[in-house]
Motif scaffolding. Sequence first.
Motif, PDB file in Angstrom:
ATOM      1  N   LYS A 164       0.838  -1.196   0.000  1.00 21.89           N
ATOM      2  CA  LYS A 164       0.000   0.000   0.000  1.00 21.89           C
ATOM      3  C   LYS A 164       0.875   1.250   0.000  1.00 21.89           C
ATOM      4  N   ASN A 165       0.338   2.342  -0.540  1.00 20.15           N
ATOM      5  CA  ASN A 165       0.996   3.656  -0.553  1.00 20.15           C
ATOM      6  C   ASN A 165       2.370   3.628  -1.209  1.00 20.15           C
ATOM      7  N   VAL A 166       2.464   2.979  -2.351  1.00 18.71           N
ATOM      8  CA  VAL A 166       3.706   2.918  -3.118  1.00 18.71           C
ATOM      9  C   VAL A 166       3.757   4.144  -4.030  1.00 18.71           C
ATOM     10  N   PRO A 167       4.844   4.920  -4.020  1.00 24.03           N
ATOM     11  CA  PRO A 167       4.941   6.082  -4.904  1.00 24.03           C
ATOM     12  C   PRO A 167       4.925   5.657  -6.377  1.00 24.03           C
ATOM     13  N   MET A 168       4.083   6.311  -7.163  1.00 22.84           N
ATOM     14  CA  MET A 168       3.939   5.986  -8.585  1.00 22.84           C
ATOM     15  C   MET A 168       4.940   6.798  -9.410  1.00 22.84           C
ATOM     16  N   GLN A 169       5.668   6.112 -10.268  1.00 25.09           N
ATOM     17  CA  GLN A 169       6.619   6.773 -11.147  1.00 25.09           C
ATOM     18  C   GLN A 169       6.080   6.762 -12.570  1.00 25.09           C
ATOM     19  N   ASP A 170       6.507   7.715 -13.376  1.00 24.31           N
ATOM     20  CA  ASP A 170       6.077   7.861 -14.772  1.00 24.31           C
ATOM     21  C   ASP A 170       4.549   7.920 -14.859  1.00 24.31           C
ATOM     22  N   ALA A 171       3.927   8.674 -13.976  1.00 24.76           N
ATOM     23  CA  ALA A 171       2.462   8.755 -13.928  1.00 24.76           C
ATOM     24  C   ALA A 171       1.910   9.559 -15.098  1.00 24.76           C
ATOM     25  N   VAL A 172       0.829   9.054 -15.675  1.00 25.71           N
ATOM     26  CA  VAL A 172       0.101   9.734 -16.742  1.00 25.71           C
ATOM     27  C   VAL A 172      -1.362   9.779 -16.324  1.00 25.71           C
ATOM     28  N   ILE A 173      -1.920  10.991 -16.240  1.00 25.07           N
ATOM     29  CA  ILE A 173      -3.304  11.157 -15.804  1.00 25.07           C
ATOM     30  C   ILE A 173      -4.195  11.335 -17.019  1.00 25.07           C
ATOM     31  N   SER A 174      -5.284  10.569 -17.050  1.00 28.19           N
ATOM     32  CA  SER A 174      -6.259  10.691 -18.135  1.00 28.19           C
ATOM     33  C   SER A 174      -7.656  10.703 -17.534  1.00 28.19           C
TER      34      SER A 174
END
Length: 68
Positions: free
Chosen positions: A17-27
């Motif tokens: 849980k609560n793992v930092p997301m890398q290379d995030a793309v929001i759509s």
Amino acid sequence: MDESKMIKAYCLKTKEKNVPMQDAVISKTAKGGYIANGNDGKGNKMAAILSEAKAMQAIEDGVAKKNF
């Protein structure tokens, strides 16, 4: 990159849980919500549903790219 500003999500593969997301793309979703897709840095894919405020804040902070 400041880890406190990163989008945090649940990793299905490692069950963390609560793992930092890398290379995030929001759509945008079909119903008008926001979803962030990325990885945990180890190659495991992650996704998180976000509110509009959190999505826009992540884009402004530079932790995520806009895809809509």
